[in-house]
Design a protein around this motif. Structure first.
Motif, PDB file in Angstrom:
ATOM      1  N   ASP A  39     -10.482   5.119   2.341  1.00  0.00           N
ATOM      2  CA  ASP A  39      -9.040   4.951   2.492  1.00  0.00           C
ATOM      3  C   ASP A  39      -8.522   3.912   1.492  1.00  0.00           C
ATOM      4  O   ASP A  39      -9.219   3.526   0.554  1.00  0.00           O
ATOM      5  CB  ASP A  39      -8.674   4.617   3.936  1.00  0.00           C
ATOM      6  CG  ASP A  39      -9.242   3.280   4.411  1.00  0.00           C
ATOM      7  OD1 ASP A  39      -9.630   2.442   3.565  1.00  0.00           O
ATOM      8  OD2 ASP A  39      -9.287   3.065   5.641  1.00  0.00           O
ATOM      9  N   GLU A  40      -7.300   3.448   1.697  1.00  0.00           N
ATOM     10  CA  GLU A  40      -6.665   2.561   0.722  1.00  0.00           C
ATOM     11  C   GLU A  40      -7.055   1.107   0.872  1.00  0.00           C
ATOM     12  O   GLU A  40      -6.656   0.266   0.052  1.00  0.00           O
ATOM     13  CB  GLU A  40      -5.145   2.682   0.849  1.00  0.00           C
ATOM     14  CG  GLU A  40      -4.618   2.249   2.195  1.00  0.00           C
ATOM     15  CD  GLU A  40      -3.185   2.676   2.419  1.00  0.00           C
ATOM     16  OE1 GLU A  40      -2.288   1.905   2.041  1.00  0.00           O
ATOM     17  OE2 GLU A  40      -2.957   3.768   2.948  1.00  0.00           O
ATOM     18  N   SER A  75      -8.385   9.207   1.470  1.00  0.00           N
ATOM     19  CA  SER A  75      -6.965   8.914   1.693  1.00  0.00           C
ATOM     20  C   SER A  75      -6.496   7.715   0.886  1.00  0.00           C
ATOM     21  O   SER A  75      -5.357   7.264   1.051  1.00  0.00           O
ATOM     22  CB  SER A  75      -6.698   8.688   3.183  1.00  0.00           C
ATOM     23  OG  SER A  75      -7.512   7.655   3.694  1.00  0.00           O
ATOM     24  N   ARG A  78      -2.984   7.383  -0.899  1.00  0.00           N
ATOM     25  CA  ARG A  78      -1.694   6.961  -0.333  1.00  0.00           C
ATOM     26  C   ARG A  78      -1.160   5.759  -1.108  1.00  0.00           C
ATOM     27  O   ARG A  78       0.033   5.650  -1.383  1.00  0.00           O
ATOM     28  CB  ARG A  78      -1.859   6.593   1.148  1.00  0.00           C
ATOM     29  CG  ARG A  78      -2.096   7.782   2.031  1.00  0.00           C
ATOM     30  CD  ARG A  78      -1.654   7.530   3.452  1.00  0.00           C
ATOM     31  NE  ARG A  78      -2.208   6.309   4.021  1.00  0.00           N
ATOM     32  CZ  ARG A  78      -1.940   5.876   5.246  1.00  0.00           C
ATOM     33  NH1 ARG A  78      -1.127   6.562   6.028  1.00  0.00           N
ATOM     34  NH2 ARG A  78      -2.490   4.766   5.714  1.00  0.00           N
ATOM     35  N   LYS A  79      -2.050   4.829  -1.442  1.00  0.00           N
ATOM     36  CA  LYS A  79      -1.657   3.629  -2.176  1.00  0.00           C
ATOM     37  C   LYS A  79      -1.555   3.899  -3.667  1.00  0.00           C
ATOM     38  O   LYS A  79      -0.767   3.241  -4.371  1.00  0.00           O
ATOM     39  CB  LYS A  79      -2.669   2.513  -1.906  1.00  0.00           C
ATOM     40  CG  LYS A  79      -2.280   1.155  -2.459  1.00  0.00           C
ATOM     41  CD  LYS A  79      -3.283   0.095  -2.031  1.00  0.00           C
ATOM     42  CE  LYS A  79      -2.902  -1.279  -2.543  1.00  0.00           C
ATOM     43  NZ  LYS A  79      -3.908  -2.313  -2.114  1.00  0.00           N
ATOM     44  N   PRO A  81      -0.931   7.177  -5.434  1.00  0.00           N
ATOM     45  CA  PRO A  81      -0.683   8.629  -5.429  1.00  0.00           C
ATOM     46  C   PRO A  81      -0.699   9.234  -6.826  1.00  0.00           C
ATOM     47  O   PRO A  81      -0.293   8.601  -7.805  1.00  0.00           O
ATOM     48  CB  PRO A  81       0.695   8.739  -4.785  1.00  0.00           C
ATOM     49  CG  PRO A  81       1.349   7.415  -5.038  1.00  0.00           C
ATOM     50  CD  PRO A  81       0.253   6.406  -4.994  1.00  0.00           C
ATOM     51  N   ALA A 115      -5.602  13.730   0.349  1.00  0.00           N
ATOM     52  CA  ALA A 115      -4.313  13.565   1.022  1.00  0.00           C
ATOM     53  C   ALA A 115      -3.232  14.302   0.236  1.00  0.00           C
ATOM     54  O   ALA A 115      -3.081  14.107  -0.967  1.00  0.00           O
ATOM     55  CB  ALA A 115      -3.967  12.086   1.144  1.00  0.00           C
ATOM     56  N   TYR A 117      -0.199  14.150  -0.781  1.00  0.00           N
ATOM     57  CA  TYR A 117       0.987  13.344  -1.111  1.00  0.00           C
ATOM     58  C   TYR A 117       1.166  13.336  -2.625  1.00  0.00           C
ATOM     59  O   TYR A 117       0.212  13.079  -3.354  1.00  0.00           O
ATOM     60  CB  TYR A 117       0.802  11.881  -0.678  1.00  0.00           C
ATOM     61  CG  TYR A 117       0.554  11.637   0.784  1.00  0.00           C
ATOM     62  CD1 TYR A 117       1.491  11.981   1.743  1.00  0.00           C
ATOM     63  CD2 TYR A 117      -0.607  11.005   1.206  1.00  0.00           C
ATOM     64  CE1 TYR A 117       1.270  11.717   3.092  1.00  0.00           C
ATOM     65  CE2 TYR A 117      -0.845  10.730   2.548  1.00  0.00           C
ATOM     66  CZ  TYR A 117       0.102  11.101   3.489  1.00  0.00           C
ATOM     67  OH  TYR A 117      -0.122  10.833   4.813  1.00  0.00           O
ATOM     68  N   TYR A 120       3.987   8.147  -1.983  1.00  0.00           N
ATOM     69  CA  TYR A 120       3.929   7.784  -0.569  1.00  0.00           C
ATOM     70  C   TYR A 120       4.826   6.605  -0.213  1.00  0.00           C
ATOM     71  O   TYR A 120       5.852   6.774   0.426  1.00  0.00           O
ATOM     72  CB  TYR A 120       2.485   7.499  -0.149  1.00  0.00           C
ATOM     73  CG  TYR A 120       2.330   7.372   1.354  1.00  0.00           C
ATOM     74  CD1 TYR A 120       2.419   8.489   2.165  1.00  0.00           C
ATOM     75  CD2 TYR A 120       2.128   6.133   1.947  1.00  0.00           C
ATOM     76  CE1 TYR A 120       2.303   8.395   3.541  1.00  0.00           C
ATOM     77  CE2 TYR A 120       2.010   6.025   3.328  1.00  0.00           C
ATOM     78  CZ  TYR A 120       2.095   7.153   4.123  1.00  0.00           C
ATOM     79  OH  TYR A 120       1.985   7.051   5.480  1.00  0.00           O
ATOM     80  N   TYR A 121       4.478   5.402  -0.621  1.00  0.00           N
ATOM     81  CA  TYR A 121       5.151   4.221  -0.078  1.00  0.00           C
ATOM     82  C   TYR A 121       6.549   3.984  -0.652  1.00  0.00           C
ATOM     83  O   TYR A 121       7.543   4.139   0.025  1.00  0.00           O
ATOM     84  CB  TYR A 121       4.276   2.984  -0.285  1.00  0.00           C
ATOM     85  CG  TYR A 121       3.104   2.934   0.677  1.00  0.00           C
ATOM     86  CD1 TYR A 121       3.299   2.813   2.048  1.00  0.00           C
ATOM     87  CD2 TYR A 121       1.795   3.005   0.207  1.00  0.00           C
ATOM     88  CE1 TYR A 121       2.237   2.770   2.930  1.00  0.00           C
ATOM     89  CE2 TYR A 121       0.723   2.969   1.086  1.00  0.00           C
ATOM     90  CZ  TYR A 121       0.944   2.847   2.440  1.00  0.00           C
ATOM     91  OH  TYR A 121      -0.118   2.819   3.307  1.00  0.00           O
TER      92      TYR A 121
END
Length: 274
Positions: A39-40, A75, A78-79, A81, A115, A117, A120-121
């Motif tokens: 993950d991130e 994932s 997410r951070k 993308p 993921a 995306y 994302y953020y």
């Protein structure tokens, strides 16, 4: 040997467990394999920098326990993308992709779930971010092909890619055997009233599936049997399309009875795969 494989998501267990303990817990609960999380967080992204020796040690532990890591949930994008309009973030995202493919190759992991995306953020999805994501899917599929690792897009909780049909747009355009779909049954249940039609839209391209419980507006941290997902419908359809690999996706809640939850989850889901 079970024809239909039921994997266990790594985050269903405490973070501070040693790998041997995670593998043993999954095996003892009756699961067939483990899905590693990249993950991130710095903690999990650092796994991409494991030395050859660290990778061999994990492989040896898997052999010792006779319980293997066969899929990866990536994932971390997410951070970082792949559709980002910020060059440094896009570059880091592609570095993560390349490193994840190399880690999968070294660990004998067959499928990397991506993921779905484009951003994302802090960025807004636009035609430019979608096009950038598409071009990076072409590049990523080529990298994966060189290592024989399948990349598979996850259906998410956003409008960019919350159905299999939307994921299939990218799969069909890239048109590579190394880019497929790894849908989340909970997310598509929240996304569409036509779950069966959506599953059929991915026929021949669904590499594996996440089994997760949801209700409208809630996408995680639910107990199986308390949500709206029709597990008989989705597993019957997926099995009819030749999908044999599944992962129970749920999260450790900080309580001491996590092993009991592992067992309960296995016992809830396994009958659907008989």
């Amino acid at each position: 040997m079970n024809k239909y494989k039921l994997g266990l998501y790594e985050k269903s267990m405490p973070n501070d467990l040693e790998w041997k303990d995670k593998l043993l817990a999954g095996k003892q609960a009756g699961f067939d394999q483990l899905e590693i999380s990249i993950d991130e967080s710095d903690f999990r992204l650092s796994r991409l920098n494991w030395s050859k020796q660290e990778r061999r040690e994990l492989l040896n532990t898997e052999r010792e326990v006779d319980f293997y890591i066969n899929t990866m949930c990536l994932s971390g994008h997410r951070k970082y993308p792949l559709g980002s309009g910020i060059p440094e973030i896009e570059k880091r995202g592609m570095e993560i992709m390349e490193s994840a493919i190399e880690l999968a190759y070294d660990l004998g992991i067959h499928i990397i779930q991506l993921a779905g995306y484009d951003v994302y953020y802090d960025e807004t999805s636009t035609p430019a971010t979608k096009e950038r994501f598409m071009q990076n899917m072409f590049k990523s599929a080529e990298m994966a092909a060189s290592r024989g690792v399948i990349l598979a897009l996850e259906t998410m909780e956003n409008d960019f890619m919350n159905t299999i049909e939307e994921a299939m747009y990218y799969v069909s355009t890239v048109n590579s055997p190394y880019l497929q779909v790894y849908p989340d049954m909970g997310n598509i249940t929240n996304a569409t009233e036509h779950v069966a039609k959506d599953i059929r839209s991915g026929k021949g391209h669904i590499a594996a599936a996440h089994l997760k419980e949801t209700v409208p507006g809630v996408f995680r941290d639910m107990h199986f049997g308390e949500g709206n997902v029709d597990f008989k419908l989705v597993t019957d359809l997926l099995k009819s399309q030749g999908v044999t690999m599944y992962t129970a996706e749920f999260w450790y809640d900080g309580k001491d009875n996590w092993k009991e939850i592992l067992q309960q989850t296995h016992d809830f889901l396994r009958p659907y795969l008989k």
